[in-house]
Write a protein that holds these residues in place. Structure first.
Motif, PDB file in Angstrom:
ATOM      1  N   GLU A  10      41.638  28.754  31.134  1.00  0.00           N
ATOM      2  CA  GLU A  10      41.090  29.343  32.349  1.00  0.00           C
ATOM      3  C   GLU A  10      39.565  29.284  32.383  1.00  0.00           C
TER       4      GLU A  10
ATOM      5  N   LYS B 171      39.011  29.414  38.039  1.00  0.00           N
ATOM      6  CA  LYS B 171      39.561  29.827  39.327  1.00  0.00           C
ATOM      7  C   LYS B 171      38.780  30.962  39.997  1.00  0.00           C
ATOM      8  N   GLY B 172      37.745  31.429  39.345  1.00  0.00           N
ATOM      9  CA  GLY B 172      36.976  32.523  39.918  1.00  0.00           C
ATOM     10  C   GLY B 172      35.879  32.966  38.981  1.00  0.00           C
TER      11      GLY B 172
ATOM     12  N   ASP C  48      39.288  45.134  43.199  1.00  0.00           N
ATOM     13  CA  ASP C  48      39.085  44.089  42.198  1.00  0.00           C
ATOM     14  C   ASP C  48      38.411  44.582  40.925  1.00  0.00           C
TER      15      ASP C  48
ATOM     16  N   ASP D  18      42.889  22.542  41.409  1.00  0.00           N
ATOM     17  CA  ASP D  18      42.189  23.819  41.509  1.00  0.00           C
ATOM     18  C   ASP D  18      41.339  23.910  42.771  1.00  0.00           C
TER      19      ASP D  18
ATOM     20  N   TYR E 256      33.967  36.475  36.919  1.00  0.00           N
ATOM     21  CA  TYR E 256      33.855  37.887  36.591  1.00  0.00           C
ATOM     22  C   TYR E 256      32.487  38.361  37.072  1.00  0.00           C
TER      23      TYR E 256
ATOM     24  N   TYR F 202      36.681  41.233  39.207  1.00  0.00           N
ATOM     25  CA  TYR F 202      37.027  39.811  39.224  1.00  0.00           C
ATOM     26  C   TYR F 202      37.147  39.334  40.659  1.00  0.00           C
ATOM     27  N   ASP F 203      36.559  38.185  40.940  1.00  0.00           N
ATOM     28  CA  ASP F 203      36.607  37.592  42.269  1.00  0.00           C
ATOM     29  C   ASP F 203      37.231  36.205  42.156  1.00  0.00           C
ATOM     30  N   ASP F 204      38.404  36.034  42.772  1.00  0.00           N
ATOM     31  CA  ASP F 204      39.131  34.759  42.660  1.00  0.00           C
ATOM     32  C   ASP F 204      38.681  33.770  43.740  1.00  0.00           C
TER      33      ASP F 204
ATOM     34  N   LYS G 178      42.736  41.458  35.555  1.00  0.00           N
ATOM     35  CA  LYS G 178      42.704  40.314  36.466  1.00  0.00           C
ATOM     36  C   LYS G 178      41.823  39.215  35.887  1.00  0.00           C
ATOM     37  N   GLY G 179      42.108  37.976  36.298  1.00  0.00           N
ATOM     38  CA  GLY G 179      41.258  36.862  35.940  1.00  0.00           C
ATOM     39  C   GLY G 179      41.636  36.131  34.676  1.00  0.00           C
ATOM     40  N   ASN G 180      42.700  36.570  33.995  1.00  0.00           N
ATOM     41  CA  ASN G 180      43.093  35.923  32.745  1.00  0.00           C
ATOM     42  C   ASN G 180      41.932  35.856  31.762  1.00  0.00           C
TER      43      ASN G 180
END
Length: 306
Positions: free
Chosen positions: A225, A191-192, A81, A235, A194, A105-107, A47-49
Motif C-alpha cells: 500500500e 491509494k491516499g 476519517d 489505481d 495520512y 486518512y484521506d482516500d 483506515k488506510g491499511n
C-alpha cells in the motif's frame, strides 16, 4: 454568570458515567476528570491499511476517543476519517495548555509529486490570503469565527525519498489575542494520504517543530500500500498534486467555536454535560459582548483546531 460557573463545576465533580462504547473511555467517579485509555507501541490504524509506531515521548488515543476529544471537548465539526491522536506523554487532552497531533486518512488516490520542486510558495501564500476573505463569509454564516492567515510558520517541504510533506501556517481566529499554529503533515501512499495536523498555538511552535520528523515517520503504510506500490493500470490518481495538497482549503473540515473556547476547557467539558441549556446562554453571550464570567479562570488558549 457566577451561578452558571458554579453549576458547571458542580456537574464536573459529580459526573461519573461511561460515554464511549466498549468502556474504552470513562469519567472518573470521584474527581470528575476525564480518563482516557492511551496506547504505546505499534498500532494498526483503522483506515488506510497502515500503522503507527508511537514515537518516544508520546501516547496514542484510538479513533473513537480522538473523535470525542476533537468534536465534543474541543468543538470541531464531526470528522469520520479520524484514526487517532498523538498526545505528549506528560500531558492530558484536558490540560488547558496541552497540544496534540490529530491523525486522519484521506482516500483521494495516488498523489503525483512531479510539481514538488517547481512551486512558488510565496505566491501561494498571497493567493491563500485573498481566498480566505471569501471563505470567511461562509464560516461566519456557519457560526465560526473568521480566520486571518498571518503567513508561513514553516514553509512547505517535500521529501521525495519518504514521500512525506509538511508545512505550517500561523493563523488568527477572530479577535483572539493568541494565534493558532496550523501545522500540517502528509504521508503519501498508493491509494491516499495520512493527514497529521498539530493542534497547537504559536506559543507551542518550539515544542512542535522539533518532533515533526519523528511524528511524520511514525505513520507508515503496510506492504503493498506504499507510494512505491502504485499501479497505474488499476489505481486511482488523485485530483491533487503535492502543490494541490498544500493549497487546499485552509481548515476546510475543522474550526473551533472560539466563543466557547474563551471560557476554558472546564466550561467545554461542562457543555458536554449540560448540552443545549448552556449553549443557548453562550449564544446570547455572542450577541451581547458585555457578559463577564466570574470564578472560572478565563483562558484564551482553547482555540484548538485540526
Amino acid at each position: 454568570m457566577k451561578q452558571l460557573s458554579i453549576l458547571v463545576l458542580a456537574i464536573l465533580c459529580s459526573f461519573g458515567h461511561v460515554f464511549a462504547q466498549n468502556n474504552t473511555t470513562e469519567l472518573q467517579d470521584s474527581s470528575g476528570v476525564l480518563a482516557f485509555k492511551y496506547q504505546t507501541g505499534t498500532i494498526a490504524l483503522e483506515k488506510g491499511n497502515g500503522k503507527i509506531a508511537v514515537p518516544k515521548g508520546f501516547k496514542f488515543l484510538d479513533a473513537e476517543q480522538a473523535k470525542y476529544v476533537l468534536t465534543d471537548l474541543w468543538g470541531n465539526p464531526p470528522q469520520s476519517d479520524i484514526v487517532g491522536m498523538l498526545v505528549p506523554e506528560n500531558q492530558e487532552v484536558t490540560d488547558i495548555n496541552g497540544w496534540a497531533f490529530a491523525i486522519s486518512y484521506d482516500d483521494i488516490g495516488f498523489v503525483k509529486d512531479s510539481d514538488a520542486k517547481d512551486i512558488n510558495y510565496d505566491d501561494m501564500m498571497k493567493d491563500e490570503k485573498k481566498a480566505q476573505v471569501d471563505e470567511n463569509k461562509a464560516r461566519i454564516q456557519q457560526g465560526y469565527l473568521p480566520i486571518e492567515i498571518v503567513g508561513w510558520a514553516s514553509k512547505p517541504f517535500y521529501d521525495e525519498n519518504t514521500h512525506t510533506l509538511h508545512w505550517a501556517r500561523e493563523m488568527k481566529f477572530g479577535e483572539d489575542s493568541v494565534n493558532t499554529l496550523n501545522y500540517n503533515m502528509r504521508v503519501l501512499g498508493r491509494k491516499g494520504v495520512y493527514v497529521i495536523n498539530a493542534i497547537a498555538f504559536m506559543s507551542e511552535f518550539n515544542q512542535v517543530k522539533p518532533v515533526v520528523n519523528e511524528v511524520i515517520s511514525s505513520v507508515t503504510f503496510n506492504q503493498g500500500e506504499t507510494y512505491k506500490d502504485f499501479d497505474g493500470s488499476m489505481d486511482k490518481v488523485a485530483a491533487y498534486t503535492v502543490g494541490g495538497l498544500v493549497a487546499g482549503k485552509v481548515l476546510a473540515k475543522a474550526g473551533l467555536f472560539a466563543l466557547l473556547a474563551k471560557f476554558g476547557k472546564f466550561i467545554l467539558i461542562g457543555l458536554v454535560a449540560l448540552g443545549g441549556f448552556i449553549m443557548k446562554i453562550f449564544k446570547r453571550k455572542k450577541e451581547n459582548e458585555a457578559v463577564v464570567v466570574e470564578e472560572v479562570p478565563v483562558d484564551d488558549t482553547e482555540n484548538k483546531n485540526v
